[in-house]
Design a protein around this motif. Structure first.
Motif, mmCIF file in Angstrom:
data_model
loop_
_atom_site.group_PDB
_atom_site.id
_atom_site.type_symbol
_atom_site.label_atom_id
_atom_site.label_comp_id
_atom_site.label_asym_id
_atom_site.label_seq_id
_atom_site.Cartn_x
_atom_site.Cartn_y
_atom_site.Cartn_z
ATOM 1 N N CYS B 44 -37.750 -61.248 19.478
ATOM 2 C CA CYS B 44 -37.076 -62.473 19.649
ATOM 3 C C CYS B 44 -35.791 -61.597 20.983
ATOM 4 O O CYS B 44 -36.100 -59.968 21.179
ATOM 5 C CB CYS B 44 -35.736 -63.063 18.396
ATOM 6 S SG CYS B 44 -34.582 -61.970 18.132
ATOM 7 N N CYS B 45 -35.328 -62.645 21.352
ATOM 8 C CA CYS B 45 -34.406 -61.813 23.136
ATOM 9 C C CYS B 45 -33.529 -60.771 22.293
ATOM 10 O O CYS B 45 -33.402 -59.678 22.813
ATOM 11 C CB CYS B 45 -33.108 -62.671 23.236
ATOM 12 S SG CYS B 45 -34.099 -64.105 24.383
ATOM 13 N N PHE B 67 -42.455 -60.362 13.960
ATOM 14 C CA PHE B 67 -42.194 -61.768 14.368
ATOM 15 C C PHE B 67 -42.085 -62.767 12.816
ATOM 16 O O PHE B 67 -40.817 -63.220 12.987
ATOM 17 C CB PHE B 67 -42.559 -62.540 15.219
ATOM 18 C CG PHE B 67 -42.259 -63.770 16.358
ATOM 19 C CD1 PHE B 67 -40.863 -63.263 16.380
ATOM 20 C CD2 PHE B 67 -42.801 -64.495 16.129
ATOM 21 C CE1 PHE B 67 -40.418 -64.744 16.984
ATOM 22 C CE2 PHE B 67 -42.620 -65.192 17.763
ATOM 23 C CZ PHE B 67 -41.194 -65.389 17.270
ATOM 24 N N ASP B 96 -34.496 -69.047 16.788
ATOM 25 C CA ASP B 96 -35.257 -70.713 15.944
ATOM 26 C C ASP B 96 -36.775 -70.620 16.342
ATOM 27 O O ASP B 96 -37.304 -71.102 15.248
ATOM 28 C CB ASP B 96 -34.816 -71.864 17.159
ATOM 29 C CG ASP B 96 -35.429 -71.328 19.119
ATOM 30 O OD1 ASP B 96 -34.103 -70.449 19.069
ATOM 31 O OD2 ASP B 96 -35.806 -72.244 19.511
ATOM 32 N N GLY B 97 -37.395 -69.176 16.836
ATOM 33 C CA GLY B 97 -38.846 -69.186 16.855
ATOM 34 C C GLY B 97 -39.121 -69.274 15.911
ATOM 35 O O GLY B 97 -40.369 -69.011 15.085
ATOM 36 N N GLY B 98 -38.517 -67.538 15.900
ATOM 37 C CA GLY B 98 -38.411 -66.881 14.364
ATOM 38 C C GLY B 98 -37.977 -67.624 12.950
ATOM 39 O O GLY B 98 -38.848 -66.894 11.439
ATOM 40 N N TYR B 122 -29.881 -68.085 15.049
ATOM 41 C CA TYR B 122 -29.486 -68.952 16.480
ATOM 42 C C TYR B 122 -30.016 -69.220 17.767
ATOM 43 O O TYR B 122 -31.130 -68.658 17.709
ATOM 44 C CB TYR B 122 -28.414 -67.127 17.943
ATOM 45 C CG TYR B 122 -29.526 -66.386 17.502
ATOM 46 C CD1 TYR B 122 -30.437 -65.749 17.778
ATOM 47 C CD2 TYR B 122 -30.226 -66.282 19.510
ATOM 48 C CE1 TYR B 122 -31.056 -64.493 18.118
ATOM 49 C CE2 TYR B 122 -31.032 -65.752 19.617
ATOM 50 C CZ TYR B 122 -31.931 -64.525 19.474
ATOM 51 O OH TYR B 122 -32.984 -63.469 19.943
ATOM 52 N N ASN B 124 -31.642 -71.138 20.490
ATOM 53 C CA ASN B 124 -31.508 -71.460 21.993
ATOM 54 C C ASN B 124 -32.378 -72.685 22.317
ATOM 55 O O ASN B 124 -32.694 -72.698 23.447
ATOM 56 C CB ASN B 124 -31.570 -70.224 22.630
ATOM 57 C CG ASN B 124 -32.894 -69.679 22.810
ATOM 58 O OD1 ASN B 124 -33.741 -69.932 21.819
ATOM 59 N ND2 ASN B 124 -32.864 -68.678 23.451
ATOM 60 N N ALA B 126 -35.581 -72.729 22.401
ATOM 61 C CA ALA B 126 -37.013 -72.651 22.832
ATOM 62 C C ALA B 126 -36.905 -70.704 22.520
ATOM 63 O O ALA B 126 -36.622 -70.249 22.213
ATOM 64 C CB ALA B 126 -36.706 -72.749 24.931
ATOM 65 N N TYR B 127 -38.678 -70.055 23.072
ATOM 66 C CA TYR B 127 -38.822 -69.386 22.955
ATOM 67 C C TYR B 127 -38.131 -68.382 24.179
ATOM 68 O O TYR B 127 -38.691 -68.570 25.427
ATOM 69 C CB TYR B 127 -40.197 -68.700 22.961
ATOM 70 C CG TYR B 127 -40.760 -69.776 21.684
ATOM 71 C CD1 TYR B 127 -40.005 -69.659 20.212
ATOM 72 C CD2 TYR B 127 -42.335 -69.412 21.828
ATOM 73 C CE1 TYR B 127 -40.786 -70.392 19.589
ATOM 74 C CE2 TYR B 127 -42.687 -70.022 20.663
ATOM 75 C CZ TYR B 127 -42.386 -69.898 19.811
ATOM 76 O OH TYR B 127 -42.851 -70.738 18.357
ATOM 77 N N GLY B 128 -36.990 -67.686 24.308
ATOM 78 C CA GLY B 128 -36.526 -67.034 25.316
ATOM 79 C C GLY B 128 -36.963 -66.263 25.612
ATOM 80 O O GLY B 128 -37.546 -65.425 26.751
ATOM 81 N N ASN B 129 -37.879 -64.714 25.220
ATOM 82 C CA ASN B 129 -37.739 -63.926 25.184
ATOM 83 C C ASN B 129 -39.200 -63.364 25.694
ATOM 84 O O ASN B 129 -39.590 -62.665 26.778
ATOM 85 C CB ASN B 129 -38.259 -63.122 23.606
ATOM 86 C CG ASN B 129 -38.650 -61.759 23.783
ATOM 87 O OD1 ASN B 129 -39.884 -61.565 23.836
ATOM 88 N ND2 ASN B 129 -38.344 -60.223 23.597
HETATM 89 C C1 LIG Z 1 -46.897 -62.653 16.223
HETATM 90 C C2 LIG Z 1 -46.431 -62.733 17.015
HETATM 91 N N1 LIG Z 1 -46.943 -62.933 18.071
HETATM 92 C C3 LIG Z 1 -46.163 -63.131 19.251
HETATM 93 C C4 LIG Z 1 -45.382 -62.933 19.590
HETATM 94 C C5 LIG Z 1 -44.043 -63.207 20.992
HETATM 95 N N2 LIG Z 1 -42.936 -63.269 21.050
HETATM 96 C C6 LIG Z 1 -41.954 -61.977 20.936
HETATM 97 S S1 LIG Z 1 -40.562 -62.594 20.330
HETATM 98 C C7 LIG Z 1 -41.322 -64.506 20.666
HETATM 99 C C8 LIG Z 1 -40.259 -65.434 21.360
HETATM 100 C C9 LIG Z 1 -39.274 -66.022 20.326
HETATM 101 O O1 LIG Z 1 -38.568 -66.527 20.407
HETATM 102 P P1 LIG Z 1 -37.288 -67.143 19.158
HETATM 103 O O2 LIG Z 1 -37.734 -67.015 17.742
HETATM 104 O O3 LIG Z 1 -37.054 -68.442 19.701
HETATM 105 O O4 LIG Z 1 -36.162 -66.127 20.153
HETATM 106 P P2 LIG Z 1 -35.615 -65.849 21.994
HETATM 107 O O5 LIG Z 1 -36.826 -65.290 22.287
HETATM 108 O O6 LIG Z 1 -35.405 -67.072 22.152
HETATM 109 O O7 LIG Z 1 -33.963 -65.195 21.228
HETATM 110 C C10 LIG Z 1 -42.677 -64.780 21.178
HETATM 111 C C11 LIG Z 1 -43.370 -64.964 21.256
HETATM 112 C C12 LIG Z 1 -44.916 -61.726 18.684
HETATM 113 N N3 LIG Z 1 -43.893 -60.820 18.974
HETATM 114 N N4 LIG Z 1 -45.900 -61.659 17.601
#
Ligand SMILES: Cc1ncc(C[n+]2csc(CCOP(=O)(O)OP(=O)(O)O)c2C)c(N)n1
Ligand code: SF4
Lengths: 370, 293
Positions: B44-45, B67, B96-98, B122, B124, B126-129
């Motif tokens: 994540c970010c 993840f 939020d994605g995780g 936390y 945000n 959306a998927y920031g990273n």
């Molecule tokens: C199995 C897997 N699929 C895809 C990814 C690519 N990936 C890394 S971070 C991320 C999005 C994270 O989003 P979030 O959890 O909302 O955190 P944020 O980046 O917004 O802080 C993705 C899709 C990964 N690391 N591992």
């Protein structure tokens, strides 16, 4: 102590004696008996470990990783689809240099849905940085599991170890088992990079192109160093408990013209085939590969080599056969046999040797030289 | 803010975007947790914010993990600390994605088996990273790189899902109210077993507003009632002071949506649905608070 046990029970007993702090696991046939037995040991107070009944194999390996990084001893077990579901985390475990020990009960991958023995599951983990050993008897499953903890946790290694045993043919078969008192055979674990709140550091974070390759090379160097650690561990095991193991189990190889190579139970059964062939005047011997990573050094010069693969790399060939061809610079007769539990008898194995055509691949049952 | 310690666990050298409220939030989370803490961070970010090896921007050990694996990894860590007889806090700090998407299985598993840890999401939205794709937390009508004309489905109610695990403590918070975050994190860590805090963390590049408006944006979310601050302690719900005030006379939702580029061109029907959901939510929470008083 002498008793009768299945391969799965033997593994569970060895784990109990190795005293891991944390076991996290998820059930899958034919591994289930291992996790059930360990859960029973923990619940009945025979084992002091924390047992985490996770919700998936991905989480089982993640939980072992989380535990291991604090510097404690960990164990898990799986098979086939469970192993593949873990794949992301098996890479993580090796990359994070965590000495997790795992039993993998070799089973075929679907579809079709098949729960019987095959090595393709473990072979798909070949390039993760895990050490891999294949056992052939209940006794060997037990002994090797004890040794696996010492090897994984040795500070010249610090890599996870996968103990492979054939589904049903070994996991569920009853054989005599002689358990030992390991005493100080497995020294206390000391993980140099264990998490320490008094000395905060980042683990597994972003690593740029100027650093990452150094970590990869470090894994490779440790895999190479593991050969010495394995040899010393097996030698000490022999001295203390009287049972001798090596990277390769040779049988009647001294004067052999033909060498038969296989893994696991097929490798053991090959010994009977060798006796049959010897009676016919064919000078055959067998080399059962125990350790697949690190890959053992084999001297096959001037020999006819027959390799039985209980696995396959589609579009390429038998995986072990190709590793041997590449590593030993020889041509082989590559037999694909035993997939998904396909029955292979001593006589079948003897026949592979009699009918060998070096430089070809033979699919048993399909009866096709290709 | 007399009670918040001066000790910094998040150094100034982070590689967060300007106006990043999730890293601001983390600063208060760590102040509340103290030095005897290990942070478990999935992709994540935050896994970027902490810097590139061999450097680190954090003053507690941070374990980065795959993840989907954070909560399961925390289970292993927490059990290991227990077997070692240590009390170290294990905190998952996940996006939020995780949490709502890929990590929901391991989070649910860890909640169910009673892992002693604090899970912080936390949010945000959306998927920031990976560059602002939609997540399960993206609100209806919000534009992301994978919903370029606005998301057509609603935000997943992760709080209801978490609540269904019968946690002894869970809370919502918002980056614009650091004292509230500090208090809730400190409280969560006094409980044994799993606890959960869901923190709204406005994100300038994702929400498309100027970086200096990051605190204001969080306040607008709360004042409009779009985000409600509360805590649920052993089934007793208490709405937190800023939301209590806001609920008496919420500002129009448009005042929150308007300054955000991601809601530009949102269709009136979606606004109506958002308003309806907001009203239902406030009613529901007020009733629950009254019933559990
Ligand atoms: C199995 C897997 N699929 C895809 C990814 C690519 N990936 C890394 S971070 C991320 C999005 C994270 O989003 P979030 O959890 O909302 O955190 P944020 O980046 O917004 O802080 C993705 C899709 C990964 N690391 N591992
Ligand atoms: S993308 Fe958003 S959450 Fe990520 S670092 Fe930038 S401001 Fe923070």
């Amino acid at each position: 102590m002498k008793e009768i046990a299945t391969g799965n029970k033997a593994i569970a007993k060895a784990v109990k004696q190795a005293l891991p702090d944390v076991v996290a696991a998820y059930p899958i046939t034919p591994q289930t008996e291992i996790v059930e037995t360990i859960a029973d040991f923990v619940t009945s107070g025979q084992m002091k470990s924390r047992y985490i009944p996770v919700e998936s194999e991905h989480s089982a390996m993640a939980a072992c990783i989380g535990a291991s990084i604090t510097g404690v001893r960990t164990f898990t077990a799986t098979s086939a689809h469970g192993l593949l579901y873990m794949h992301e985390m098996t890479n993580w475990a090796a990359g994070a240099r965590l000495p997790i020990v795992m039993a993998n009960v070799n089973r075929s991958l679907g579809p079709g849905w098949n729960i019987w023995a095959e090595h393709t599951d473990a072979m798909q983990e070949r390039d993760t940085g895990w050490l891999q050993v294949y056992v052939s008897t209940v006794q060997e499953a037990y002994d090797t599991t004890l040794m696996a903890f010492r090897i994984a946790e040795h500070n010249d290694v610090l890599l996870p170890v996968m103990v492979n045993l054939d589904g049903f043919v070994l996991s569920h078969i009853m054989q005599p088992l002689d358990t030992v008192e390991p005493g100080n055979f497995i020294p206390p674990i000391h993980l140099p990079h264990a998490i320490d709140v008094k000395n905060p550091a980042g683990y597994g974070g972003l690593t740029g192109p100027d650093q990452h390759f150094k970590f990869r090379w470090d894994i490779e160097r440790s895999i190479r160093d593991s050969e010495k650690v394995i040899a010393a561990t097996e030698a000490d095991f022999a001295k203390r408990f009287g049972r001798k193991y090596g990277p390769v189990e040779e049988y009647r190889c001294e004067d052999a013209d033909v060498i038969l190579i296989a893994l696991g139970t097929l490798g053991k059964e090959a010994e009977v085939a060798i006796d049959i062939l010897r009676k016919e005047g064919i000078k055959a011997g067998s080399m059962r590969l125990r350790w697949f990573r690190p890959f053992p050094k084999l001297d096959l010069t001037g020999k006819d080599v027959v390799v039985i693969d209980r696995d396959y790399s589609f579009g390429y060939g038998g995986i072990v056969a190709h590793e041997i061809m590449a590593k030993c610079h020889c041509d082989v007769f590559s037999v694909i046999a035993g997939l998904g539990g396909q029955e292979v008898t001593y006589d079948d194995i003897a026949e592979f040797v009699r009918k060998r055509r070096i430089g070809t691949e033979f699919w048993f049952g399909v009866n096709a030289h290709v | 803010m007399a009670e918040i310690p001066k000790e910094e666990y998040l150094k100034k050298c982070t590689s967060a975007c300007a106006g990043c409220s999730s890293s601001l939030t983390l600063r208060y989370v760590l102040k509340a947790a103290g030095h005897d803490t290990v942070l478990v961070v999935p992709a994540c970010c935050t896994s970027v914010i902490q810097g590139i090896y061999p450097n680190t921007a954090m003053n507690v050990p941070v374990y980065n993990v795959a993840f989907a694996a954070a909560a399961a990894c925390a289970s292993g860590m927490s059990e290991a600390f227990r077997s070692l007889g240590r009390k170290t806090n294990v905190i998952v700090y996940a996006g939020d994605g995780g949490t709502l998407d890929i990590g929901i299985q391991s989070m649910s598993g860890a909640f169910e088996r009673g892992t002693d840890f604090l899970y912080i999401c936390y949010d945000n939205e959306a998927y920031g990273n990976t560059g602002m794709q939609r997540s399960g937390a993206t609100p209806l009508g919000a534009r992301t790189t994978t919903t370029p004309t606005g998301k057509t489905v609603e935000k997943k109610d992760i709080d209801a899902i978490a609540a269904a695990h019968h946690l002894s403590y869970m809370a919502t918070a918002c980056s614009a109210y650091p004292q509230d975050i500090y208090k809730k994190v400190a409280k969560a860590l006094t409980f044994r077993g799993p606890t959960f805090i869901h923190i709204l963390a406005p994100c300038p590049p994702g929400w498309r507003y100027p970086a200096e408006k990051t605190i204001e944006m969080g306040k607008l979310a709360v004042k409009s009632g779009m985000w409600v601050l509360y805590e649920r302690e052993n089934n007793k719900l208490t709405i937190s002071a800023p939301s209590k005030a806001a609920m008496r006379k919420p500002i129009p939702l448009e005042e929150y949506l308007g300054p955000q580029g991601r809601f530009k061109g949102i269709d009136p029907k979606s606004i109506e649905i958002l308003k309806q959901r907001l009203a239902d939510n406030l009613k529901h929470l007020a009733a629950e608070e009254e019933a559990s008083a």
